[in-house]
Design a protein around this motif. Structure first.
Motif, PDB file in Angstrom:
ATOM      1  N   UNK A 287       4.949   5.194  -5.450  1.00 20.22           N
ATOM      2  CA  UNK A 287       5.134   5.087  -6.898  1.00 20.22           C
ATOM      3  C   UNK A 287       4.307   6.148  -7.638  1.00 20.22           C
ATOM      4  N   UNK A 288       3.102   6.375  -7.145  1.00 24.25           N
ATOM      5  CA  UNK A 288       2.252   7.387  -7.795  1.00 24.25           C
ATOM      6  C   UNK A 288       2.924   8.758  -7.735  1.00 24.25           C
ATOM      7  N   UNK A 289       3.369   9.146  -6.516  1.00 25.34           N
ATOM      8  CA  UNK A 289       3.986  10.465  -6.368  1.00 25.34           C
ATOM      9  C   UNK A 289       5.246  10.564  -7.207  1.00 25.34           C
TER      10      UNK A 289
ATOM     11  N   UNK B  62       6.131   8.949  -9.887  1.00 24.66           N
ATOM     12  CA  UNK B  62       5.909   9.006 -11.330  1.00 24.66           C
ATOM     13  C   UNK B  62       5.312  10.342 -11.766  1.00 24.66           C
ATOM     14  N   UNK B  63       4.431  10.893 -10.918  1.00 21.33           N
ATOM     15  CA  UNK B  63       3.852  12.194 -11.267  1.00 21.33           C
ATOM     16  C   UNK B  63       4.950  13.257 -11.290  1.00 21.33           C
ATOM     17  N   UNK B  64       5.795  13.224 -10.242  1.00 21.75           N
ATOM     18  CA  UNK B  64       6.884  14.212 -10.175  1.00 21.75           C
ATOM     19  C   UNK B  64       7.888  14.029 -11.308  1.00 21.75           C
TER      20      UNK B  64
ATOM     21  N   UNK C  26       7.247  12.886 -14.198  1.00 27.61           N
ATOM     22  CA  UNK C  26       6.594  13.367 -15.402  1.00 27.61           C
ATOM     23  C   UNK C  26       6.712  14.897 -15.510  1.00 27.61           C
ATOM     24  N   UNK C  27       6.473  15.530 -14.348  1.00 26.13           N
ATOM     25  CA  UNK C  27       6.586  16.995 -14.334  1.00 26.13           C
ATOM     26  C   UNK C  27       8.010  17.436 -14.612  1.00 26.13           C
TER      27      UNK C  27
ATOM     28  N   UNK D  95       0.819  -1.208   0.000  1.00 27.19           N
ATOM     29  CA  UNK D  95       0.000   0.000   0.000  1.00 27.19           C
ATOM     30  C   UNK D  95       0.860   1.269   0.000  1.00 27.19           C
TER      31      UNK D  95
ATOM     32  N   UNK E 184       3.911   1.499  -0.893  1.00 30.62           N
ATOM     33  CA  UNK E 184       4.705   1.509  -2.130  1.00 30.62           C
ATOM     34  C   UNK E 184       3.860   2.052  -3.289  1.00 30.62           C
ATOM     35  N   UNK E 185       2.565   1.728  -3.257  1.00 25.56           N
ATOM     36  CA  UNK E 185       1.665   2.223  -4.305  1.00 25.56           C
ATOM     37  C   UNK E 185       1.629   3.754  -4.284  1.00 25.56           C
ATOM     38  N   UNK E 186       1.489   4.309  -3.101  1.00 24.81           N
ATOM     39  CA  UNK E 186       1.471   5.773  -2.978  1.00 24.81           C
ATOM     40  C   UNK E 186       2.790   6.364  -3.452  1.00 24.81           C
TER      41      UNK E 186
END
Lengths: 586, 121
Positions: free
Chosen positions: A379-381, A383-385, A387-388, A373, A375-377
């Motif tokens: 990974x989301x943060x 990948x978003x960062x 990308x930015x 759980x 790790x999921x968070x």
């Protein structure tokens, strides 16, 4: 007398099978017809024929009387004519009770057939030597005897009856059957961890040779007594006993019997249940009548102890066979109870172990879920960062994001390995079978791993290779072999992956040019939690479960993983899979 | 037109992260940890363009909720992407009517492309 004896021993009479003949002479026969005897008589001058004959007769009679063996004379109709003291001791009848009666009085019901067979042989002049059978005593108990039966002839040589020499071998026989029983029961007890079932078998094996009845009772978790097993050779009687038990409450405070044995942990033996004892122990007339009707003769109750604490009892009861249990029987019963106790102890340990394994597996399943759980968070943060950063041109940040992603993947693999090792160990690793292209799978994995590797991963192989198996699990194996190759060849610049096949087998090999594995460690590297730990070498961290899981998965597919390695030269790990569809049951 | 996504998970950190992701990607985001009845009511009142649904909700099985939504006339056409830390739950999720399944931790581009696919179809 002494002189007669010594002379007699040299006499040809000794060599004639006439011992019994002499004490049962057929009246009216002319003795002089037998030349041997006549000659003997003539050779003892100074002693009248009659006196000599009587002397001999007396001697033979006393030899016969002093024998511990039963010596019985009977005529061709089986009517008892002679019955020595030994016979009285063994069979319980006095001579006066049985002389004139049929020998079948001592034959048990199921052995009555023997009579005609025996008499048939006797009429033909045959001897029956050392033949083991059963006989019934006056009190109804069954004894084991070793009998020699010989025809008896009159002075004219005609067969007029038979002599029975019988030895009581009951004790020896019981000892034999006891030991056989102990052996068989011991085997049963150690064969399975389902002790309820094995105790039933133990009880069944005891009847009818050890006891007429055998029952096993165990204390349950609430402290009440369960009848785990009851055995008798007649199933109707077993049903009757079970029903009887259902309707009677066991008084656990009773001063004798099963409750007492359970309390004290000491066995009880009642070799002979006397009238007095019976009356003393029963609580009602009904109970008395019941025990009388089954013919209660002898009882042994032994405790089953686990770690010194009584948890149950085994009861042996003799009824219709009237067997009287003795110390020897008690020894065997105690030995058996010891083995039963050990079996129960082992079964409990096994159950505890199973429970512990279950708790561990549940824990790992929950823990891995809980770990995934965050790790999921993460990974989301990330990948978003990432990308930015890309879209804003913050290029100096990108390598760091890559590193974070690699670490996230590592964490995921570790969690996956932990989960898998518990699944493999408990046999719960389920495979999802499908047909897929192996080349595509390997290529895809290499593409995903290449960014994490400083070594160039070269791949060549047949593009049209399809495999039937669990795509994800086989992919895990290849990932594991590749990450190992990367990890253990930090100074080299390449890793070579090959995909090949022959008629039966598909090979995926991963070759590195790194540190290699010393021969002495090679046989251990597939063991779980194994880590090469050489003081002269750099240590590589890890859980030591990757290869273990990989090999287990390969084997579940009917394949394997092999290794070829030389220290300092590098290693080649090869996954082999059968081309023919592996059975799902492997 | 701004698309809306409803995220249902029992872990507030996951809800936070997904809110961050979808808001960043230009979605209207609603998150819920509530039980099945409240979700159904919410979906009926303000139907989202797509639902992200965790398989295991405390006390409630996300697959059961998925089945309920897929069996009702006014909610059955809303795409549902189920997510779970148990990769084994893929089959049962799709059996329950989910349009797709992603194992946690998923790749955000994978998730976004699926959302894109279902909302433009």
């Amino acid at each position: 007398m002494k002189e007669v004896l010594s002379k007699a021993s040299a006499s040809p009479l000794q060599h004639q099978p006439m011992g019994i003949n002499i004490i049962t002479p057929k009246r009216g026969k002319n003795i002089s017809r037998n030349k041997g005897i006549k000659k003997t008589f003539q050779s003892y001058e100074g002693m009248s024929d009659f006196n000599f004959f009587m002397e001999r007769l007396f001697l033979w009679a006393s030899i016969i009387e002093s024998s511990d063996d039963a010596i019985i004379g009977k005529n061709l109709n089986g009517i008892i004519t002679n019955w020595n003291v030994g016979a009285e001791k063994i069979y319980g009848y006095s001579a006066s009770e049985v002389i004139g009666k049929s020998i079948t009085i001592i034959y048990p019901d199921d052995k009555k057939d023997e009579f005609h067979q025996v008499m048939g042989k006797i009429r033909n002049g045959e001897h029956i030597n050392h033949y083991e059978t059963e006989r019934v005593k006056k009190d109804g108990s069954i004894i084991h005897v070793n009998i020699t039966i010989s025809p008896v002839r009159d002075l004219g040589g005609d067969i007029i009856g038979a002599s029975d020499f019988a030895r009581d071998i009951t004790e020896k026989k019981h000892l034999e059957t006891n030991l056989q029983y102990l052996y068989k029961a011991g085997e049963v007890l150690s064969s399975s961890l389902d002790y309820q079932k094995t105790l039933e078998t133990v009880a069944e094996l005891a009847v009818p040779h050890i006891a007429d009845w055998c029952s096993v009772e165990m204390l349950d978790d609430n402290g009440s007594l369960d009848l785990v097993a009851v055995a008798h050779k007649d199933p109707q009687k077993v049903a009757w006993a079970r029903k009887l038990r259902e309707n009677t409450q066991t008084d656990l405070s009773a001063s004798t019997g099963v409750p007492n044995v359970l309390r004290t942990g000491k066995p009880e033996i009642y070799s002979e249940i006397s009238e007095e004892l019976l009356k003393k122990t029963v609580k009602s007339k009904k109970e008395y009548a019941l025990l009388k009707s089954v013919g209660l003769t002898s009882v042994i109750i032994v405790p089953i102890c686990v770690k010194g604490k009584p948890v149950g009892t085994i009861t042996f009861v003799s009824t219709e066979t009237k067997r009287r249990f003795n110390q020897n029987d008690l020894d065997i019963a105690e030995e058996l109870a010891d083995r039963a106790g050990l079996a129960i102890h082992n079964a409990k340990l096994y159950k505890e172990l199973q429970e512990a394994v279950q708790i561990r597996d549940d824990f790992i399943a929950i823990a891995s879920h809980e770990l995934k759980t965050p790790i999921t968070s993460l990974k989301i943060y990330t990948q978003v960062l990432q990308q930015h950063s890309k879209s804003n041109g913050w290029n100096q940040l990108l390598p760091s994001f890559n590193k974070i992603n690699v670490q996230i993947e590592k964490l995921m693999r570790l969690i996956g390995d932990l989960l898998n090792v518990s699944k493999v160990q408990s046999g719960r690793l389920e495979l999802e079978w499908s047909t897929f292209n192996m080349y595509d799978l390997v290529k895809e994995i290499i593409e995903s791993i290449q960014p994490t590797s400083t070594q160039e991963i070269r791949f060549n192989g047949k593009t049209n290779l399809t495999v039937y198996g669990d795509k994800d699990r086989l992919g895990q194996i290849i990932i594991n072999l590749l990450t190992n190759a990367i990890k253990y060849s930090p100074k080299s610049d390449k890793i070579v992956v090959k995909l090949n096949q022959n008629k039966q087998i598909i090979f995926v090999s991963v070759q590195d040019f790194g540190i290699g594995i010393d021969k002495k460690y090679l046989s251990h590297i597939f063991e779980q939690f194994y880590q090469v730990n050489d003081p002269e070498e750099k240590t590589f961290p890890g859980l030591g479960i990757g290869l273990y899981i990989s090999r287990e998965i390969a084997r579940r597919h009917g394949g394997d993983i092999t290794v070829d390695s030389q220290k300092g030269q590098g290693s080649t790990f090869t996954l082999t899979l059968p081309k023919k569809r592996a059975s799902k049951n492997i | 037109m701004i698309k809306s996504v409803l995220v249902i998970d029992d872990d507030p950190d996951i809800l936070d992260a997904l809110r961050f992701l979808f808001e960043d990607a230009g979605f209207n985001v609603e998150t819920m940890t509530k039980n099945g009845e409240a979700v159904i009511k919410k979906v009926k009142n303000t139907p989202p363009d797509v639902i992200i649904l965790d398989v295991l909700l405390s006390g409630h099985d996300g697959r059961h909720l998925c089945k309920q939504l897929k069996s009702q006339i006014d909610t059955k056409d809303i795409p549902i992407i189920m997510i779970s830390a148990h990769p084994d739950a893929q089959k049962t999720s799709l059996d329950a009517g989910a349009n797709s399944f992603l194992a946690k931790p998923f790749d955000i581009f994978e998730l976004l492309s699926q959302v894109e696919k279902f909302t433009t179809a």
